[in-house]
Design an enzyme around this catalytic site. Structure first.
Site, PDB file in Angstrom:
ATOM      1  N   HIS A  18       0.863  -1.187   0.000  1.00 15.71           N
ATOM      2  CA  HIS A  18       0.000   0.000   0.000  1.00 15.71           C
ATOM      3  C   HIS A  18       0.892   1.227   0.000  1.00 15.71           C
ATOM      4  O   HIS A  18       1.852   1.307   0.767  1.00 15.71           O
ATOM      5  CB  HIS A  18      -0.901   0.017   1.236  1.00 15.71           C
ATOM      6  CG  HIS A  18      -1.659   1.301   1.411  1.00 15.71           C
ATOM      7  ND1 HIS A  18      -2.407   1.862   0.399  1.00 15.71           N
ATOM      8  CD2 HIS A  18      -1.768   2.144   2.478  1.00 15.71           C
ATOM      9  CE1 HIS A  18      -2.965   2.980   0.834  1.00 15.71           C
ATOM     10  NE2 HIS A  18      -2.585   3.176   2.092  1.00 15.71           N
TER      11      HIS A  18
ATOM     12  N   HIS B 125       0.999   5.788  -1.048  1.00 19.83           N
ATOM     13  CA  HIS B 125       0.265   7.006  -1.379  1.00 19.83           C
ATOM     14  C   HIS B 125       0.986   7.710  -2.520  1.00 19.83           C
ATOM     15  O   HIS B 125       1.215   8.927  -2.475  1.00 19.83           O
ATOM     16  CB  HIS B 125       0.149   7.907  -0.153  1.00 19.83           C
ATOM     17  CG  HIS B 125      -0.806   7.398   0.874  1.00 19.83           C
ATOM     18  ND1 HIS B 125      -2.081   7.894   1.043  1.00 19.83           N
ATOM     19  CD2 HIS B 125      -0.687   6.387   1.766  1.00 19.83           C
ATOM     20  CE1 HIS B 125      -2.698   7.240   2.012  1.00 19.83           C
ATOM     21  NE2 HIS B 125      -1.866   6.306   2.469  1.00 19.83           N
TER      22      HIS B 125
ATOM     23  N   ASP C  41       0.403  -4.559 -20.425  1.00 22.92           N
ATOM     24  CA  ASP C  41       1.369  -5.612 -20.134  1.00 22.92           C
ATOM     25  C   ASP C  41       1.145  -6.237 -18.754  1.00 22.92           C
ATOM     26  O   ASP C  41       1.512  -7.399 -18.529  1.00 22.92           O
ATOM     27  CB  ASP C  41       2.795  -5.053 -20.176  1.00 22.92           C
ATOM     28  CG  ASP C  41       3.343  -4.940 -21.586  1.00 22.92           C
ATOM     29  OD1 ASP C  41       2.811  -5.615 -22.487  1.00 22.92           O
ATOM     30  OD2 ASP C  41       4.310  -4.179 -21.785  1.00 22.92           O
TER      31      ASP C  41
ATOM     32  N   HIS D  88      -8.365   7.702  -1.164  1.00 23.05           N
ATOM     33  CA  HIS D  88      -7.306   7.163  -0.321  1.00 23.05           C
ATOM     34  C   HIS D  88      -6.051   6.895  -1.157  1.00 23.05           C
ATOM     35  O   HIS D  88      -5.130   7.706  -1.159  1.00 23.05           O
ATOM     36  CB  HIS D  88      -7.819   5.892   0.371  1.00 23.05           C
ATOM     37  CG  HIS D  88      -6.911   5.346   1.414  1.00 23.05           C
ATOM     38  ND1 HIS D  88      -7.364   4.484   2.403  1.00 23.05           N
ATOM     39  CD2 HIS D  88      -5.594   5.502   1.643  1.00 23.05           C
ATOM     40  CE1 HIS D  88      -6.358   4.154   3.191  1.00 23.05           C
ATOM     41  NE2 HIS D  88      -5.264   4.753   2.744  1.00 23.05           N
TER      42      HIS D  88
ATOM     43  N   TYR E 100       6.619 -14.122 -22.915  1.00 23.32           N
ATOM     44  CA  TYR E 100       7.546 -13.063 -22.507  1.00 23.32           C
ATOM     45  C   TYR E 100       8.505 -13.583 -21.436  1.00 23.32           C
ATOM     46  O   TYR E 100       8.115 -14.301 -20.528  1.00 23.32           O
ATOM     47  CB  TYR E 100       6.760 -11.871 -21.948  1.00 23.32           C
ATOM     48  CG  TYR E 100       7.630 -10.762 -21.395  1.00 23.32           C
ATOM     49  CD1 TYR E 100       8.070  -9.728 -22.216  1.00 23.32           C
ATOM     50  CD2 TYR E 100       8.011 -10.750 -20.056  1.00 23.32           C
ATOM     51  CE1 TYR E 100       8.875  -8.705 -21.725  1.00 23.32           C
ATOM     52  CE2 TYR E 100       8.817  -9.733 -19.555  1.00 23.32           C
ATOM     53  CZ  TYR E 100       9.239  -8.727 -20.387  1.00 23.32           C
ATOM     54  OH  TYR E 100      10.030  -7.715 -19.878  1.00 23.32           O
TER      55      TYR E 100
END
Length: 237
Positions: free
Chosen positions: A98, A100, A123, A173, A230
């Protein structure tokens, strides 16, 4: 006794170190966790500890089923219950990040998905990176962090869907990303921020910009799924 294998502690610590190096967060505005399914716990960054000061032994072990802190004297990240919600909902994932990061947060605050405007996005993500609905007053008042996880789960769906779309934005958020490992989850966070910045600049130049569906599908499938070609299996990314 320190709870958590040395290998997992090292992996989660290194993944957390990527956040400031990649410019994904200011101050301490980000966290990475990694899970030990067999052990029934996950490790997560402690709350408010700078990345420079963070050491592997400071990572906080959390019981996967109960959310209880299993050892140490540091408080875990305030986002711990969001991480736990994802681990419970999606058995295939091994790590969560997580942040910001600025451009991804801009989309979250605008309540806008990050659109697929080119092959760089396609991709990794099988469609726009979606933004959740806003949390209700009741969801904010009680079990806020767990409910933050739940609105993403509600948005993304089951384990298979989470594999195809390993990222989401929480309205007002910011981004959460996940993957097979802590390292992979933070890689997805880097990509989310990169494609968000590209999308903002593209839309500034051409508000009507888009990418053909057949081109999106080609780029996603050449890196994911049974026909993917790939990279090289013997070479670690």
């Amino acid at each position: 006794m320190t709870i958590g294998s040395d290998a997992l502690r090292q992996d989660v610590w290194l993944a957390n170190q990527v956040i400031p190096k990649a410019g994904l967060a200011q101050l301490t505005w980000g966290n990475v966790s990694g899970v030990d399914r067999a052990g029934g716990y996950f490790l997560i960054k402690p709350s408010g500890v700078s990345y420079d000061d963070l050491t592997p032994d400071m990572l906080v072990p959390i019981d996967l089923e109960t959310g209880k802190v299993l050892g140490g004297d540091l408080r875990p990240s305030v986002d711990t219950e969001s991480h736990r919600a994802f681990y419970l909902a999606w058995p295939s994932i091994g790590g969560i990040t997580h942040t910001h990061s600025t451009n991804a947060v801009a989309f979250a605050q605008a309540h806008r998905d990050i659109p697929v405007l080119g092959t760089t996005h396609a991709d990794t993500f099988n469609g726009p990176v979606p933004v959740t609905r806003g949390l209700t007053p009741e969801e904010c008042a009680h079990d806020y962090e767990f409910n933050t996880g739940q609105v993403i789960i509600e948005l993304i769906g089951d384990d298979e869907a989470a594999a195809a779309m390993p990222a989401a934005l929480v309205a007002n958020h910011g981004p959460f990303t996940w993957g097979a490992s802590a390292k992979k989850s933070v890689e997805h966070a880097i990509i989310v921020e990169a494609v968000a910045e590209m999308a903002l600049k593209t839309l500034a130049l051409n508000p009507a910009a888009s990418t053909p569906q057949h081109l999106q599908e080609r780029h996603f499938k050449r890196k994911h799924g049974p026909g993917a070609y790939y990279g090289n299996p013997a070479v670690k990314s």
